[in-house]
Motif scaffolding. Sequence first.
Motif, PDB file in Angstrom:
ATOM      1  N   ILE A  35      -1.113   4.132   1.200  1.00 29.22           N
ATOM      2  CA  ILE A  35      -2.005   4.401   2.335  1.00 29.22           C
ATOM      3  C   ILE A  35      -2.348   5.888   2.393  1.00 29.22           C
ATOM      4  N   ILE A  38      -5.055   6.354  -0.042  1.00 27.26           N
ATOM      5  CA  ILE A  38      -6.335   5.852   0.495  1.00 27.26           C
ATOM      6  C   ILE A  38      -6.921   6.867   1.465  1.00 27.26           C
ATOM      7  N   GLN A  42     -10.473   8.979   1.212  1.00 28.18           N
ATOM      8  CA  GLN A  42     -11.471   8.930   2.279  1.00 28.18           C
ATOM      9  C   GLN A  42     -11.778  10.323   2.817  1.00 28.18           C
ATOM     10  N   HIS A  62      -6.693   1.901  -5.363  1.00 32.41           N
ATOM     11  CA  HIS A  62      -8.015   1.261  -5.301  1.00 32.41           C
ATOM     12  C   HIS A  62      -7.886  -0.238  -5.013  1.00 32.41           C
ATOM     13  N   ARG A  64      -5.388  -2.007  -3.736  1.00 31.80           N
ATOM     14  CA  ARG A  64      -4.847  -2.328  -2.415  1.00 31.80           C
ATOM     15  C   ARG A  64      -5.908  -2.135  -1.333  1.00 31.80           C
ATOM     16  N   HIS A  65      -6.661  -1.042  -1.420  1.00 30.64           N
ATOM     17  CA  HIS A  65      -7.718  -0.800  -0.435  1.00 30.64           C
ATOM     18  C   HIS A  65      -8.763  -1.907  -0.485  1.00 30.64           C
ATOM     19  N   ARG A  66      -9.180  -2.268  -1.688  1.00 33.08           N
ATOM     20  CA  ARG A  66     -10.185  -3.321  -1.863  1.00 33.08           C
ATOM     21  C   ARG A  66      -9.655  -4.670  -1.367  1.00 33.08           C
ATOM     22  N   TRP A  68      -7.164  -5.339   0.774  1.00 30.90           N
ATOM     23  CA  TRP A  68      -6.962  -5.372   2.215  1.00 30.90           C
ATOM     24  C   TRP A  68      -8.284  -5.355   2.979  1.00 30.90           C
ATOM     25  N   SER A  69      -9.327  -4.768   2.403  1.00 33.22           N
ATOM     26  CA  SER A  69     -10.641  -4.809   3.048  1.00 33.22           C
ATOM     27  C   SER A  69     -11.205  -6.227   2.993  1.00 33.22           C
ATOM     28  N   TRP A  74      -7.015  -4.751   7.090  1.00 32.96           N
ATOM     29  CA  TRP A  74      -7.312  -3.524   7.849  1.00 32.96           C
ATOM     30  C   TRP A  74      -7.741  -3.863   9.271  1.00 32.96           C
TER      31      TRP A  74
END
Length: 108
Positions: A35, A38, A42, A62, A64-66, A68-69, A74
């Motif tokens: 996190i 991430i 950002q 990358h 994990r962000h993708r 979870w989005s 999120w």
Amino acid sequence: MGRGDLSDEEWARLEPHLPANHGRGGRWQCHRRVINGILFRQRTGLPGRDLPPCFGSWKTVHDRHRRWSADGTWERILRAVQADADTEGRIDWSMVSVDSTTCRAHQH
């Protein structure tokens, strides 16, 4: 802890709402480090592959962000943290603002 990383207090509020790390071998790397990666991306706007190694693999950050989005994680985290803050009286809901800087009018 770097500038802009989650503080211990922020992490304590966020951690209970994150997906559990269970199963054979554990599915996730350290949530906090990822996190922070991430948030770093950002904040700085740098390309994913240029992420400093202190945040782990750029691909892990990358993915994990993708993931979870896409799966709504999120959104669930945001709602849970807002609900906790509202319960503690830390949100003033009278200060809500709607931005309408883009308005289009057509003759039809």
